[in-house]
Motif scaffolding. Structure first.
Motif, PDB file in Angstrom:
ATOM      1  N   GLY A 147      -7.336 -15.186  -5.805  1.00  0.00           N
ATOM      2  CA  GLY A 147      -6.148 -14.708  -5.563  1.00  0.00           C
ATOM      3  C   GLY A 147      -6.023 -13.616  -4.977  1.00  0.00           C
ATOM      4  O   GLY A 147      -5.273 -13.324  -3.686  1.00  0.00           O
ATOM      5  N   GLN A 148      -7.233 -12.654  -5.070  1.00  0.00           N
ATOM      6  CA  GLN A 148      -7.206 -11.523  -4.480  1.00  0.00           C
ATOM      7  C   GLN A 148      -7.560 -11.586  -3.001  1.00  0.00           C
ATOM      8  O   GLN A 148      -7.202 -11.052  -2.179  1.00  0.00           O
ATOM      9  CB  GLN A 148      -8.166 -10.371  -4.965  1.00  0.00           C
ATOM     10  CG  GLN A 148      -7.536  -9.973  -6.350  1.00  0.00           C
ATOM     11  CD  GLN A 148      -8.821  -9.038  -7.214  1.00  0.00           C
ATOM     12  OE1 GLN A 148      -9.873  -9.044  -6.655  1.00  0.00           O
ATOM     13  NE2 GLN A 148      -8.465  -8.219  -7.945  1.00  0.00           N
ATOM     14  N   LEU A 149      -8.663 -12.592  -2.674  1.00  0.00           N
ATOM     15  CA  LEU A 149      -8.901 -12.902  -1.689  1.00  0.00           C
ATOM     16  C   LEU A 149      -7.899 -13.608  -0.788  1.00  0.00           C
ATOM     17  O   LEU A 149      -7.576 -13.055   0.451  1.00  0.00           O
ATOM     18  CB  LEU A 149     -10.087 -13.926  -1.572  1.00  0.00           C
ATOM     19  CG  LEU A 149     -10.691 -14.220  -0.450  1.00  0.00           C
ATOM     20  CD1 LEU A 149     -11.547 -13.179   0.439  1.00  0.00           C
ATOM     21  CD2 LEU A 149     -12.050 -15.308  -0.391  1.00  0.00           C
ATOM     22  N   GLN A 150      -7.100 -14.390  -1.144  1.00  0.00           N
ATOM     23  CA  GLN A 150      -5.855 -14.899  -0.780  1.00  0.00           C
ATOM     24  C   GLN A 150      -4.974 -13.789  -0.180  1.00  0.00           C
ATOM     25  O   GLN A 150      -4.310 -13.736   0.938  1.00  0.00           O
ATOM     26  CB  GLN A 150      -5.279 -15.991  -1.628  1.00  0.00           C
ATOM     27  CG  GLN A 150      -5.975 -17.184  -1.538  1.00  0.00           C
ATOM     28  CD  GLN A 150      -5.368 -18.177  -2.529  1.00  0.00           C
ATOM     29  OE1 GLN A 150      -4.425 -17.876  -3.199  1.00  0.00           O
ATOM     30  NE2 GLN A 150      -5.817 -19.620  -2.406  1.00  0.00           N
ATOM     31  N   THR A 151      -4.647 -13.047  -1.080  1.00  0.00           N
ATOM     32  CA  THR A 151      -3.627 -11.703  -0.839  1.00  0.00           C
ATOM     33  C   THR A 151      -4.363 -10.783   0.264  1.00  0.00           C
ATOM     34  O   THR A 151      -3.573 -10.582   1.229  1.00  0.00           O
ATOM     35  CB  THR A 151      -3.624 -10.769  -2.180  1.00  0.00           C
ATOM     36  OG1 THR A 151      -3.052 -11.655  -3.166  1.00  0.00           O
ATOM     37  CG2 THR A 151      -2.572  -9.637  -2.019  1.00  0.00           C
ATOM     38  N   GLU A 152      -5.789 -10.802   0.140  1.00  0.00           N
ATOM     39  CA  GLU A 152      -6.391  -9.731   1.297  1.00  0.00           C
ATOM     40  C   GLU A 152      -6.254 -10.685   2.690  1.00  0.00           C
ATOM     41  O   GLU A 152      -5.931 -10.111   3.694  1.00  0.00           O
ATOM     42  CB  GLU A 152      -7.780  -9.467   1.041  1.00  0.00           C
ATOM     43  CG  GLU A 152      -7.890  -8.508  -0.267  1.00  0.00           C
ATOM     44  CD  GLU A 152      -9.350  -8.333  -0.576  1.00  0.00           C
ATOM     45  OE1 GLU A 152     -10.216  -8.697   0.048  1.00  0.00           O
ATOM     46  OE2 GLU A 152      -9.536  -7.357  -1.404  1.00  0.00           O
ATOM     47  N   ILE A 153      -6.245 -11.916   2.512  1.00  0.00           N
ATOM     48  CA  ILE A 153      -6.203 -12.733   3.801  1.00  0.00           C
ATOM     49  C   ILE A 153      -5.013 -12.770   4.179  1.00  0.00           C
ATOM     50  O   ILE A 153      -4.696 -12.541   5.492  1.00  0.00           O
ATOM     51  CB  ILE A 153      -6.787 -14.212   3.401  1.00  0.00           C
ATOM     52  CG1 ILE A 153      -8.227 -14.271   3.186  1.00  0.00           C
ATOM     53  CG2 ILE A 153      -6.249 -15.191   4.601  1.00  0.00           C
ATOM     54  CD1 ILE A 153      -8.753 -15.738   2.595  1.00  0.00           C
ATOM     55  N   GLY A 154      -3.936 -12.703   3.158  1.00  0.00           N
ATOM     56  CA  GLY A 154      -2.564 -12.640   3.951  1.00  0.00           C
ATOM     57  C   GLY A 154      -2.287 -11.275   4.337  1.00  0.00           C
ATOM     58  O   GLY A 154      -1.467 -11.322   5.465  1.00  0.00           O
ATOM     59  N   GLU A 155      -2.671 -10.300   3.915  1.00  0.00           N
ATOM     60  CA  GLU A 155      -2.668  -9.078   4.213  1.00  0.00           C
ATOM     61  C   GLU A 155      -3.255  -8.828   5.615  1.00  0.00           C
ATOM     62  O   GLU A 155      -2.550  -8.179   6.592  1.00  0.00           O
ATOM     63  CB  GLU A 155      -2.931  -7.870   3.377  1.00  0.00           C
ATOM     64  CG  GLU A 155      -2.241  -7.822   2.084  1.00  0.00           C
ATOM     65  CD  GLU A 155      -2.682  -6.782   1.102  1.00  0.00           C
ATOM     66  OE1 GLU A 155      -3.945  -6.422   1.306  1.00  0.00           O
ATOM     67  OE2 GLU A 155      -2.016  -6.435   0.019  1.00  0.00           O
ATOM     68  N   ARG A 156      -4.410  -9.357   5.685  1.00  0.00           N
ATOM     69  CA  ARG A 156      -5.019  -9.409   6.805  1.00  0.00           C
ATOM     70  C   ARG A 156      -4.323 -10.066   8.069  1.00  0.00           C
ATOM     71  O   ARG A 156      -4.316  -9.598   9.204  1.00  0.00           O
ATOM     72  CB  ARG A 156      -6.530  -9.791   6.861  1.00  0.00           C
ATOM     73  CG  ARG A 156      -7.308  -9.427   8.134  1.00  0.00           C
ATOM     74  CD  ARG A 156      -8.765 -10.200   7.712  1.00  0.00           C
ATOM     75  NE  ARG A 156      -9.718  -9.789   8.908  1.00  0.00           N
ATOM     76  CZ  ARG A 156     -10.818 -10.321   8.986  1.00  0.00           C
ATOM     77  NH1 ARG A 156     -11.637 -10.507   7.947  1.00  0.00           N
ATOM     78  NH2 ARG A 156     -11.628 -10.089  10.064  1.00  0.00           N
ATOM     79  N   GLN A 157      -4.026 -11.325   7.503  1.00  0.00           N
ATOM     80  CA  GLN A 157      -3.167 -11.895   8.618  1.00  0.00           C
ATOM     81  C   GLN A 157      -1.895 -11.130   9.194  1.00  0.00           C
ATOM     82  O   GLN A 157      -1.360 -11.213  10.369  1.00  0.00           O
ATOM     83  CB  GLN A 157      -2.647 -13.081   7.977  1.00  0.00           C
ATOM     84  CG  GLN A 157      -4.007 -14.239   7.828  1.00  0.00           C
ATOM     85  CD  GLN A 157      -3.285 -15.467   7.208  1.00  0.00           C
ATOM     86  OE1 GLN A 157      -2.403 -15.702   6.760  1.00  0.00           O
ATOM     87  NE2 GLN A 157      -4.451 -16.602   7.348  1.00  0.00           N
ATOM     88  N   THR A 158      -1.054 -10.532   8.091  1.00  0.00           N
ATOM     89  CA  THR A 158      -0.246  -9.599   8.482  1.00  0.00           C
ATOM     90  C   THR A 158      -0.403  -8.591   9.359  1.00  0.00           C
ATOM     91  O   THR A 158       0.171  -8.248  10.356  1.00  0.00           O
ATOM     92  CB  THR A 158       0.580  -9.052   7.113  1.00  0.00           C
ATOM     93  OG1 THR A 158       1.008 -10.343   6.244  1.00  0.00           O
ATOM     94  CG2 THR A 158       1.836  -8.208   7.526  1.00  0.00           C
ATOM     95  N   ILE A 159      -1.582  -7.858   8.837  1.00  0.00           N
ATOM     96  CA  ILE A 159      -1.816  -6.594   9.766  1.00  0.00           C
ATOM     97  C   ILE A 159      -2.433  -7.073  11.178  1.00  0.00           C
ATOM     98  O   ILE A 159      -2.011  -6.730  12.358  1.00  0.00           O
ATOM     99  CB  ILE A 159      -2.974  -6.158   9.070  1.00  0.00           C
ATOM    100  CG1 ILE A 159      -2.697  -5.312   7.924  1.00  0.00           C
ATOM    101  CG2 ILE A 159      -3.616  -5.118  10.202  1.00  0.00           C
ATOM    102  CD1 ILE A 159      -3.847  -4.936   7.174  1.00  0.00           C
ATOM    103  N   GLU A 160      -3.275  -8.271  11.189  1.00  0.00           N
ATOM    104  CA  GLU A 160      -3.522  -8.976  12.494  1.00  0.00           C
ATOM    105  C   GLU A 160      -2.250  -9.276  13.373  1.00  0.00           C
ATOM    106  O   GLU A 160      -2.273  -8.833  14.424  1.00  0.00           O
ATOM    107  CB  GLU A 160      -4.382 -10.227  12.258  1.00  0.00           C
ATOM    108  CG  GLU A 160      -5.667  -9.818  11.919  1.00  0.00           C
ATOM    109  CD  GLU A 160      -6.529 -10.989  11.634  1.00  0.00           C
ATOM    110  OE1 GLU A 160      -6.258 -12.234  11.900  1.00  0.00           O
ATOM    111  OE2 GLU A 160      -7.936 -11.188  11.322  1.00  0.00           O
ATOM    112  N   GLN A 161      -1.267  -9.611  12.597  1.00  0.00           N
ATOM    113  CA  GLN A 161       0.057 -10.201  13.423  1.00  0.00           C
ATOM    114  C   GLN A 161       0.765  -8.680  14.005  1.00  0.00           C
ATOM    115  O   GLN A 161       1.202  -8.775  15.129  1.00  0.00           O
ATOM    116  CB  GLN A 161       0.917 -10.930  12.397  1.00  0.00           C
ATOM    117  CG  GLN A 161       2.205 -11.280  13.155  1.00  0.00           C
ATOM    118  CD  GLN A 161       2.084 -12.390  14.265  1.00  0.00           C
ATOM    119  OE1 GLN A 161       0.868 -12.973  14.099  1.00  0.00           O
ATOM    120  NE2 GLN A 161       2.854 -12.454  15.276  1.00  0.00           N
ATOM    121  N   ALA A 162       0.595  -7.945  13.151  1.00  0.00           N
ATOM    122  CA  ALA A 162       1.351  -6.627  13.538  1.00  0.00           C
ATOM    123  C   ALA A 162       0.571  -5.959  14.712  1.00  0.00           C
ATOM    124  O   ALA A 162       1.154  -5.420  15.615  1.00  0.00           O
ATOM    125  CB  ALA A 162       1.411  -5.600  12.106  1.00  0.00           C
TER     126      ALA A 162
END
Length: 724
Positions: A138-153
């Protein structure tokens, strides 16, 4: 029998052994053999029983046969013993095997219990680990989501930065730490003439070539400055960019280092924009601030600045200069005759004429109106006189042609002053040159007058200049005073009009009374007469308006509407002031003064200087209801011809003729002629400077209508007049 029994036993044992071996080894990969050789409990038990099952029967048979041979027992007993022993052996084997099986079963159960416990623990650990893995997942998925958000930003920021760099109005160039170009935006491409693909990897100096605007020398590379100093660098305001095609652009720019998180410089960003239009506009505004808009010459402000520098340089004793002040002599005639457009054209042509004879190392300026100034740099006074006369001579030869039908001759009056160690400051030099020019005009014009410290004419000029400040201060302190002088009728007439001229005096700083002849010339010279005229009219009208509110015995002249006329002098400056008539009309309305009670007086000299304007001025105020008098008549040229064009009511004969009328027959003839012309034209005449009874009798015999002078009435302060 015994032999047969033994043989049977042996054969039986051998057969049994062979049977067992056949059974065991018949199929080694299956059947009994696979059971015996397996590692399971059956295999273990088979391996435990099999040796005994093989060994014990032959051994028992051997024992039984041995007992039988020794005749211990009979054959039947031996068979019984053999059977019993076999049973016992097999029972023991079964018991032992059962015991082994129990032990194995017990161990198996213990193992099962231990295994179950281990399985439970393992399941718990698996569940715990699974939960941990799920949480980690779950944490990894959250981090992946955050990373994807950051990458998108970051992607959006990158896109925004690229769009910004593409859209920004400034040129942007980035380089690496070696000064090689990594990126240029479209504006930089346009300004430099280099595309991104062409400029990539090139040294900045090849793409971004800059020079100093004034010196034309190569400017220092801003990227090298940043890399050397590690600080933001801004170039000077005089930087010019040379584009790829050789075009020059004025730019303003700055360069800043690009740093990592650790503070290391990895490149430089250079931002610049085109300021050619702004700089050209600034240059134009700067030029306009220093030059006259009509002639293009240096204006007065810049001229005074350069003159101050020349005075400062001369005070060191190493340089000597000369200042020339020029004034056109016939400019007003041309301006009034042909209009302001002609006057402007004349000024432009004269400016070009002067420029042809003034080198660029000197300063030629228009100081205002028809006045010009020249600074002869590093020039002696003698050389300046020579050069000034050359300009004067060429001006005298110049002919101004207006609309191909009007030709005017010109001349200039010039004042010249040396600028040396004795020159105190710029204002003194300019004042001396102006005074010398004024003297040149008074001495006949079309000449050069050199300033001398002991010049009497200049001393008088300086006296007038001193009066400027005194007059201004007197106006602020309200130290001007109104006087009146009676104008009395000489011949019998039916009019009950009492006539008075309003005069002006000044109280100086010490309280002494000053005659107008002491300050009027200075006021006329320095354009103060308009202010004085307005003060006289406003002050007199306000006093007269207040007098109307009093009872009649306070002011015997209150009934001005049927018996009083007040004459007020006007200057040429007021005649030429387009707003003066409006001011006079406003004063009449403000103070409720009947126009019929006021007579305005102008001199003949003022009238003939601008005859058309004077005639229009007189008619405008006469239409309003006022009277007009022409003062000092006879002092000008062609007076009778001009008189036909001026609709005046009174003609004041110049006092220079009247005061010698008794002993000078020519003056008598002049006064007689003027009076007769006035009578024929229906204009009443007034003789000035009637200082005694002899003069009064002569003008009475001539038929002059009025007399004015010390012989018939002295000037009286207005306050005594008001309350006497």
């Amino acid at each position: 029998m015994a032999g047969s029994l033994i043989s049977i036993a042996i054969h039986t044992a051998v057969a049994f052994i062979l049977l067992i071996c056949g059974i065991l080894f018949a199929c080694p990969n299956r059947g009994l053999m696979i059971v015996v050789t397996s590692k399971h409990a059956g295999g273990i038990m088979a391996r435990n029983l099999l040796p005994a099952a093989i060994m014990f029967p032959p051994a028992i048979c051997w024992l039984v046969l041995s007992g039988y041979r020794m005749a211990i027992y009979t054959a039947e007993f031996g068979l019984c013993i053999l059977s019993v022993l076999n049973i016992i052996v097999f029972a023991v084997l079964i018991w032992r095997n059962a015991r082994s099986l129990n032990i194995i079963d017990h161990q198996r159960r213990r193992s099962q219990i231990a295994l179950q416990k281990v399985n439970e623990e393992l399941e718990e650990r698996v569940i715990l680990r699974t939960n941990e893995l799920l949480k980690t997942l779950g944490q990894l998925q959250t981090e992946i989501g955050e990373r994807q958000t950051i990458e998108q930003a970051l992607f959006q920021e990158k896109e925004l930065a690229l769009v910004t760099l593409q859209s920004i109005g400034d040129g942007v160039i980035t380089t690496d730490a070696r000064g090689l170009i990594k990126y240029i935006n479209p504006v930089a491409e346009i300004l430099t003439g280099w595309s991104l693909s062409e400029a990539m990897g090139m040294p900045l100096t090849q793409v971004f070539q800059i020079i100093h605007e004034n010196t034309r020398e190569a400017a220092e590379n801003p990227v090298e400055q940043v890399l050397d100093s590690g600080m933001i660098v801004a170039l000077s305001n005089h930087t010019v960019l040379i584009t790829r095609n050789g075009r020059e652009l004025s730019i303003e720019n700055s360069a800043a280092p690009i740093r990592t998180r650790d503070g290391d410089i990895v490149g430089v960003v250079l931002v610049f924009h085109d300021v050619t239009q702004n700089r050209n506009m600034a240059s134009l505004l700067s030029w306009q601030a220093k030059h006259d808009s009509l002639t293009g010459l240096v204006n007065r402000r810049e001229f005074e600045h350069r003159l101050a520098q020349a005075v400062t340089n001369a005070q060191t004793g190493t340089e000597q200069h000369a200042l020339c002040y020029l004034d056109l002599d016939q400019f007003k005639v041309i301006n009034d005759t042909c209009g302001h457009v002609a006057g402007d054209e004349l000024l432009c042509e004269i400016a070009n004429l002067f420029q042809n004879h003034v080198p660029s190392c000197d300063t030629l300026a228009r100081l205002g109106g028809d006045e010009f100034g020249i600074i002869f740099n590093n020039c002696s006074l003698e050389a300046a006189v020579f050069r000034a006369n050359i300009i004067r001579e060429h001006t005298q030869k110049f002919r101004f042609v207006w609309k191909q039908d009007k030709v005017f001759n010109l001349s200039i009056s010039m004042g010249l002053v040396a600028i040396n160690t004795d020159t105190p400051d710029m204002n003194s030099a300019l004042s001396a040159a102006d005074g010398a020019c004024y003297v040149a005009k008074n001495q006949g014009r079309n000449r050069v007058h050199i300033y001398q410290a002991d010049d009497l004419e200049l001393a008088r000029q300086y006296g007038e200049m001193q009066w400027v400040g005194r007059i201004t201060q007197a106006l602020e302190d309200n130290r001007f005073r109104l006087y009146y002088q009676s104008i009395v009728p000489v011949t019998r007439n039916d009019s009950e009009t009492e006539h008075y001229e309003i005069l002006l005096r000044l109280i100086d700083e010490t309280g002494k009374l000053v005659s107008p002849m002491a300050f009027i010339p200075a006021a006329e010279r320095y354009n103060l007469m308009q202010t004085i005229d307005r003060w006289v009219i406003h002050t007199f009208f306000s006093h007269l308006g207040q007098c109307v509110d009093f009872q009649q015995y306070y002011c015997p002249l209150i009934e001005y509407s049927r018996g009083c006329l007040y004459t007020i002098n006007l200057s040429g400056a007021s005649i030429n002031d387009d707003q003066f008539i409006d001011f006079v009309c406003d004063q009449f309305t403000l103070h409720q003064i009947p126009p019929e009670a006021i007579c305005f007086e102008i001199t003949e000299t003022v009238a003939i200087k601008n005859l058309g304007k004077a005639a229009r001025f007189i008619r405008a105020l006469k239409d309003f209801g006022c009277c007009f008098a022409l003062d000092d008549f006879g002092s000008g040229m062609s007076s009778f011809a001009y008189l036909k064009n001026l609709p005046v009511d009174y003609l004041k004969i110049d006092g220079s003729f009247v005061k010698h009328i008794v002993e000078e027959p020519i003056d008598l003839a002049m006064v007689d002629a003027i009076n007769k012309i006035g009578q024929v034209m229906g204009i009443q005449t007034i003789a000035e400077f009637v200082e005694n009874n002899d003069i009064l009798k002569v003008i009475q015999n001539l038929g002059v209508n009025y007399a004015q002078g010390y012989g018939v009435g002295r000037p009286t302060p207005f306050n005594l007049f008001q309350f006497n």
